[in-house]
Enzyme design. Structure first.
Site, PDB file in Angstrom:
ATOM      1  N   CYS A   2       0.653  -1.314   0.123  1.00  0.00           N
ATOM      2  CA  CYS A   2       0.009  -0.045   0.079  1.00  0.00           C
ATOM      3  C   CYS A   2       0.846   1.143  -0.031  1.00  0.00           C
ATOM      4  O   CYS A   2       1.993   1.052  -0.196  1.00  0.00           O
ATOM      5  CB  CYS A   2      -1.025   0.082   1.211  1.00  0.00           C
ATOM      6  SG  CYS A   2      -1.813  -1.371   1.376  1.00  0.00           S
ATOM      7  N   ARG A  27       1.274   1.942  -6.533  1.00  0.00           N
ATOM      8  CA  ARG A  27       1.430   0.837  -5.192  1.00  0.00           C
ATOM      9  C   ARG A  27       0.294   0.117  -5.044  1.00  0.00           C
ATOM     10  O   ARG A  27       0.273  -0.757  -4.236  1.00  0.00           O
ATOM     11  CB  ARG A  27       2.096   1.500  -4.096  1.00  0.00           C
ATOM     12  CG  ARG A  27       3.191   2.284  -4.319  1.00  0.00           C
ATOM     13  CD  ARG A  27       4.545   2.006  -3.660  1.00  0.00           C
ATOM     14  NE  ARG A  27       4.145   1.160  -2.304  1.00  0.00           N
ATOM     15  CZ  ARG A  27       5.190   0.527  -1.911  1.00  0.00           C
ATOM     16  NH1 ARG A  27       6.224   0.211  -2.644  1.00  0.00           N
ATOM     17  NH2 ARG A  27       4.985  -0.122  -0.759  1.00  0.00           N
ATOM     18  N   TRP A  75      -3.929  -1.664  -1.389  1.00  0.00           N
ATOM     19  CA  TRP A  75      -3.667  -2.980  -2.310  1.00  0.00           C
ATOM     20  C   TRP A  75      -4.102  -3.919  -1.024  1.00  0.00           C
ATOM     21  O   TRP A  75      -3.407  -4.406  -0.241  1.00  0.00           O
ATOM     22  CB  TRP A  75      -2.236  -3.174  -2.666  1.00  0.00           C
ATOM     23  CG  TRP A  75      -2.076  -4.240  -3.405  1.00  0.00           C
ATOM     24  CD1 TRP A  75      -1.331  -5.351  -2.753  1.00  0.00           C
ATOM     25  CD2 TRP A  75      -2.268  -4.808  -4.586  1.00  0.00           C
ATOM     26  NE1 TRP A  75      -1.487  -6.555  -3.672  1.00  0.00           N
ATOM     27  CE2 TRP A  75      -1.837  -6.017  -4.815  1.00  0.00           C
ATOM     28  CE3 TRP A  75      -2.750  -4.009  -5.969  1.00  0.00           C
ATOM     29  CZ2 TRP A  75      -2.097  -6.970  -6.047  1.00  0.00           C
ATOM     30  CZ3 TRP A  75      -3.003  -4.886  -7.078  1.00  0.00           C
ATOM     31  CH2 TRP A  75      -2.517  -6.299  -7.063  1.00  0.00           C
ATOM     32  N   ASN A 101       0.800  -0.016   6.411  1.00  0.00           N
ATOM     33  CA  ASN A 101       1.316  -0.854   5.120  1.00  0.00           C
ATOM     34  C   ASN A 101       1.941  -2.011   5.759  1.00  0.00           C
ATOM     35  O   ASN A 101       2.851  -1.895   6.569  1.00  0.00           O
ATOM     36  CB  ASN A 101       2.433   0.224   4.401  1.00  0.00           C
ATOM     37  CG  ASN A 101       2.731  -0.365   3.260  1.00  0.00           C
ATOM     38  OD1 ASN A 101       2.364  -1.345   2.497  1.00  0.00           O
ATOM     39  ND2 ASN A 101       3.542   0.474   2.387  1.00  0.00           N
ATOM     40  N   GLY A 102       1.758  -3.049   5.120  1.00  0.00           N
ATOM     41  CA  GLY A 102       2.441  -4.283   5.626  1.00  0.00           C
ATOM     42  C   GLY A 102       1.389  -5.539   6.119  1.00  0.00           C
ATOM     43  O   GLY A 102       0.153  -5.423   5.819  1.00  0.00           O
ATOM     44  N   GLU A 483      10.012 -21.728 -17.437  1.00  0.00           N
ATOM     45  CA  GLU A 483       9.959 -20.338 -17.049  1.00  0.00           C
ATOM     46  C   GLU A 483      11.154 -19.676 -17.599  1.00  0.00           C
ATOM     47  O   GLU A 483      10.971 -18.266 -17.861  1.00  0.00           O
ATOM     48  CB  GLU A 483       9.691 -20.224 -15.505  1.00  0.00           C
ATOM     49  CG  GLU A 483       9.682 -18.924 -14.819  1.00  0.00           C
ATOM     50  CD  GLU A 483       8.602 -18.149 -15.372  1.00  0.00           C
ATOM     51  OE1 GLU A 483       7.593 -18.693 -16.111  1.00  0.00           O
ATOM     52  OE2 GLU A 483       8.351 -16.670 -14.987  1.00  0.00           O
ATOM     53  N   LYS A 487      11.130 -16.220 -19.926  1.00  0.00           N
ATOM     54  CA  LYS A 487      11.436 -14.978 -19.366  1.00  0.00           C
ATOM     55  C   LYS A 487      12.423 -14.509 -20.389  1.00  0.00           C
ATOM     56  O   LYS A 487      12.158 -13.213 -20.608  1.00  0.00           O
ATOM     57  CB  LYS A 487      12.335 -15.136 -17.875  1.00  0.00           C
ATOM     58  CG  LYS A 487      11.429 -15.156 -16.871  1.00  0.00           C
ATOM     59  CD  LYS A 487      10.890 -14.153 -16.264  1.00  0.00           C
ATOM     60  CE  LYS A 487       9.462 -13.589 -16.985  1.00  0.00           C
ATOM     61  NZ  LYS A 487       8.326 -14.530 -16.370  1.00  0.00           N
ATOM     62  N   GLU A 490      10.300 -13.328 -23.855  1.00  0.00           N
ATOM     63  CA  GLU A 490       9.321 -12.501 -23.831  1.00  0.00           C
ATOM     64  C   GLU A 490       9.746 -10.975 -23.545  1.00  0.00           C
ATOM     65  O   GLU A 490       9.286 -10.166 -23.932  1.00  0.00           O
ATOM     66  CB  GLU A 490       8.028 -12.619 -22.671  1.00  0.00           C
ATOM     67  CG  GLU A 490       8.534 -12.841 -21.302  1.00  0.00           C
ATOM     68  CD  GLU A 490       7.586 -13.089 -20.204  1.00  0.00           C
ATOM     69  OE1 GLU A 490       6.280 -12.904 -20.697  1.00  0.00           O
ATOM     70  OE2 GLU A 490       7.715 -13.617 -19.238  1.00  0.00           O
ATOM     71  N   HIS A 506      15.459 -36.194 -29.430  1.00  0.00           N
ATOM     72  CA  HIS A 506      14.281 -36.870 -30.412  1.00  0.00           C
ATOM     73  C   HIS A 506      14.041 -35.925 -31.298  1.00  0.00           C
ATOM     74  O   HIS A 506      12.665 -35.428 -31.667  1.00  0.00           O
ATOM     75  CB  HIS A 506      13.232 -37.443 -29.565  1.00  0.00           C
ATOM     76  CG  HIS A 506      13.484 -38.593 -28.559  1.00  0.00           C
ATOM     77  ND1 HIS A 506      13.715 -39.764 -29.021  1.00  0.00           N
ATOM     78  CD2 HIS A 506      13.793 -38.523 -27.277  1.00  0.00           C
ATOM     79  CE1 HIS A 506      13.914 -40.490 -28.109  1.00  0.00           C
ATOM     80  NE2 HIS A 506      14.093 -39.870 -26.809  1.00  0.00           N
ATOM     81  N   LYS A 605      -0.463  -7.291 -19.515  1.00  0.00           N
ATOM     82  CA  LYS A 605      -0.071  -8.041 -18.147  1.00  0.00           C
ATOM     83  C   LYS A 605      -1.206  -8.909 -17.690  1.00  0.00           C
ATOM     84  O   LYS A 605      -1.129  -9.876 -17.060  1.00  0.00           O
ATOM     85  CB  LYS A 605      -0.243  -6.599 -17.213  1.00  0.00           C
ATOM     86  CG  LYS A 605       0.006  -7.011 -15.729  1.00  0.00           C
ATOM     87  CD  LYS A 605       1.362  -7.538 -15.472  1.00  0.00           C
ATOM     88  CE  LYS A 605       1.780  -8.245 -14.082  1.00  0.00           C
ATOM     89  NZ  LYS A 605       2.691  -8.967 -14.197  1.00  0.00           N
TER      90      LYS A 605
HETATM   91  C1  G6P Z   1       0.025 -12.733 -19.288  1.00  0.00           C
HETATM   92  C2  G6P Z   1       1.431 -12.490 -18.256  1.00  0.00           C
HETATM   93  C3  G6P Z   1       1.916 -13.445 -17.464  1.00  0.00           C
HETATM   94  C4  G6P Z   1       1.084 -14.243 -16.908  1.00  0.00           C
HETATM   95  C5  G6P Z   1      -0.147 -14.779 -17.436  1.00  0.00           C
HETATM   96  C6  G6P Z   1      -1.141 -15.160 -16.755  1.00  0.00           C
HETATM   97  O1  G6P Z   1       0.658 -13.489 -20.286  1.00  0.00           O
HETATM   98  O2  G6P Z   1       2.294 -11.548 -19.084  1.00  0.00           O
HETATM   99  O3  G6P Z   1       3.022 -12.890 -16.809  1.00  0.00           O
HETATM  100  O4  G6P Z   1       1.987 -15.486 -16.227  1.00  0.00           O
HETATM  101  O5  G6P Z   1      -0.576 -13.668 -18.324  1.00  0.00           O
HETATM  102  O6  G6P Z   1      -1.462 -14.431 -16.040  1.00  0.00           O
HETATM  103  P1  G6P Z   1      -2.360 -14.291 -14.605  1.00  0.00           P
HETATM  104  O7  G6P Z   1      -2.566 -13.193 -14.213  1.00  0.00           O
HETATM  105  O8  G6P Z   1      -3.401 -15.376 -14.514  1.00  0.00           O
HETATM  106  O9  G6P Z   1      -1.202 -15.194 -13.630  1.00  0.00           O
END
Ligand code: G6P
Length: 610
Positions: A2, A27, A75, A101-102, A483, A487, A490, A506, A605
């Site tokens: 927050c 935030r 938040w 906050n926390g 993953e 990373k 993307e 294979h 996002k």
């Molecule tokens: C988008 C984001 C990813 C995320 C995916 C799933 O592609 O760029 O970083 O893993 O959505 O989103 P979620 O909010 O369901 O974790």
């Protein structure tokens, strides 16, 4: 998570608080509020939704005739976004108002004691206990009441505190959650983050752990946790607002990578109590429920799906319940075999991903019990689940997830251990030892960041012009390779693929030629020798190999060009330490290549379309 801002001085306070909160909206933004001293009483104005709603309520602050106040943008962690759960919280008799906050880890104990003493509560938050505890501890001395109150709190907090009996001052205190003090000729400030007050002053100091500060319009006094005076050295902020929002980092992704120890600490430590037991707030699964599950589906998209891949390995290993992990977009259209003997674990940072939500509904309609791991409180996925576990990563702004992924992983460990314990499939001693290690994870991740960052930066410089990269691993190393590869591609647009190390031969091995970059995840002891054989296969075809392993696996040096060594950790938690240098590799490669790291092309996002 927050945002907090407070001011006392010559100016009208409410416009200053609203302006500060506007700068902190990144935030957290599900509700906002201010508490101001008006005519000898504390007036609270707060509203669910964007800050604009609050601003309209108080006519941009002009309606509030006051020169002292505290504000908060929320938040949500405990309790959904709502007017009641918004901060500031008043104590029962209106003597104190607080912003927090926390996370207060022992809030239910405190709340029960206060309820037994006849106190009442208006919200579902952990924070409100602080206001009532202050009221209970107050005997006329404000600082003593603050000290007695924070002495009783466990967890993390930055607090702003206003007391009706002291209309010329307010108090702030911090523990494991940042807070700064700002000084100016027109008055003095506190804030959780520098951007909140940069428009008014650049002269600040950071409060230390446990420090308590008392502010009036023309004086600021700082005390340690024993109320002994502390002399602070002011510093001048040279950052502009944009870099201040990122804590001085160039990108949110970088900031969020570096924040992971804090996010992990918040998410994990509140779920393990002082007796070393797992306490999963929001989960009501009994032993009988768990015994009744014939299978578990883990369903998610993107990085959250990769958390599910880790989940499959560890839940099957610890509980011996069969686990299937599926992409939400596939699950929803494949007539899945789901009934009331199925547990569905849904993972989502945003809680709004369209395919994930549809998969949840599909599973629910077929009778499954839904347990979700979500970062955004009150999101659709959280609302529609039977049980919800929140990751307390805080708002994640970079499109490529880092801290949400890491906190989701830690939730997977806790769910696996929770179920194993309920089923009595784990020895008490082993559980104790695993939980002790899990508590150490935030510290270990910090070590990984500190130790590997220079090496990763150098590797990114050396390899940033490659066109292709291949990631290999077995077992949980494979899940992390997935993953790691995502990373890289993307954010840096380097074409990359992840393979189960034994599968490469294979077909895909035909793509390996002189100088092809291969990153091998080789931390998993049980299979490390097998992975080494696969590394040899690519080495023989000319690949340049970076191996990621733990420091006791020195044998890998003979097959690698570069080794990234990680501290030794129990196998279950390996993904958490392995992924961090891989996030950094993606980030620094993208930076070297001049990419728009926080907003990669074509990505969103939160994906709310199919
Ligand atoms: C988008 C984001 C990813 C995320 C995916 C799933 O592609 O760029 O970083 O893993 O959505 O989103 P979620 O909010 O369901 O974790």
């Amino acid at each position: 998570m927050c945002g907090i801002v407070g001011y006392v001085g010559k100016q009208q306070v409410a416009p200053i608080l609203l302006d500060g909160l506007a700068r902190l909206e990144y935030r957290g933004y599900d509700s906002a509020g201010i508490a101001c001293m008006e005519n000898g009483a504390i007036q609270v104005y707060k509203a669910k939704g964007r800050l604009q709603t609050l601003s309209d309520l108080v006519q941009g602050g002009q309606a509030v005739r006051s020169t002292l106040g505290i504000g908060h943008t929320r938040w949500a962690t405990h309790g959904k976004p709502s007017d009641e759960n918004s901060h500031p919280h008043l104590s029962q008799h209106g003597r104190f108002a607080i912003v927090h906050n926390g996370i207060i880890e022992n809030y239910s104990e405190i709340k029960n004691a206060l309820l037994a003493a006849g106190m009442t509560f208006a919200s579902e938050t952990d924070s409100e206990v602080i206001a009532n505890l202050l009221e209970q501890n107050y005997t006329g001395d404000l600082l003593r009441a603050v000290k007695a109150t924070v002495d009783a709190l466990e967890g993390s907090y930055a607090l702003g505190i206003v007391c009706r009996d002291h209309p010329d001052r307010f108090v702030a205190v911090r523990h494991a959650s940042p807070l700064i003090v700002g000084l100016s000729d027109d008055g003095n400030f506190v804030a959780s983050d520098i951007p909140a007050i940069l428009a008014y002053t650049r002269t600040i100091y950071h409060l230390g752990e446990g420090e308590i500060v008392e502010l009036t319009g023309d004086a600021v006094r700082v005390f340690n946790s024993d109320l002994e005076p502390v002399i602070k050295q002011a510093e001048e902020v040279t950052w502009d607002v944009k870099s201040a929002e990122k804590d001085g980092y160039d990108y949110f992704m970088e900031k969020e990578i570096m924040e992971q120890p804090r996010a992990l600490h918040d998410t994990i430590s509140a779920r393990i109590n002082d007796h070393g037991q797992i306490v999963l707030d929001g989960v009501h699964l009994t032993r009988q429920d768990i015994e009744g599950f014939r299978r578990i589906y883990i369903v998610a998209c993107g990085s959250a799906y990769h958390v599910g891949m880790v989940g499959k390995y560890i839940i099957e290993k610890t509980t011996r319940i069969p686990v299937e992990v599926d992409l939400a977009s596939e699950f929803r259209y494949r007539d899945p075999i789901v009934d009331e003997k199925t547990l569905m674990i849904i993972i989502s940072q945003s809680g709004e991903t369209a395919d994930t939500l549809a998969a949840l509904r599909e599973g629910k309609a077929r009778g499954a019990r839904i347990l979700s791991i979500v970062n955004v409180v009150g999101s659709s996925i959280a609302n529609e689940s039977d049980d919800v576990l929140y990751t307390w990563a805080g708002p994640e702004i970079a499109v490529a997830t880092t801290k949400a992924y890491s906190t989701q992983l830690s939730m997977m460990y806790l769910i696996a251990l929770y179920m194993a314990e309920k089923l009595e499939r784990i020895e008490k001693e082993e559980l104790r030892s695993l939980l002790a290690s899990l508590m150490q994870l935030p510290e270990l991740v910090q070590q990984v960041i500190t130790r590997t960052k220079p090496q990763i930066m150098a590797l990114a410089k050396q390899f940033h012009q490659v066109e292709h990269a291949y990631y290999l691993g077995r077992n949980v190393d494979y899940a992390v390779a997935m993953e790691a590869s995502l990373k890289l591609k993307e954010v840096s647009y380097v074409h990359s693929e992840a393979y189960a190390a034994g599968e490469l031969k294979h077909g895909t091995i035909s793509l390996i030629e002189d100088g092809t970059l291969v990153v091998a995840m080789a931390g998993c002891h049980r299979v490390v020798e097998k992975t080494v054989s696969n590394i040899q296969e690519v080495k023989a075809r000319g690949a340049t190999v970076i191996v990621v392993t733990t420091e006791d696996n020195t044998g890998v040096e003979r097959v690698s060009d570069h080794v990234i060594y990680l501290p030794k950790v129990k196998e279950m938690f390996l993904p958490s330490v392995e992924v961090v240098p891989m996030q950094m590799l993606g980030f620094y490669m993208a930076k070297e290549r001049g990419c728009d790291v926080d907003k990669p092309r074509n990505l969103a996002k939160s994906v709310t379309v199919e």
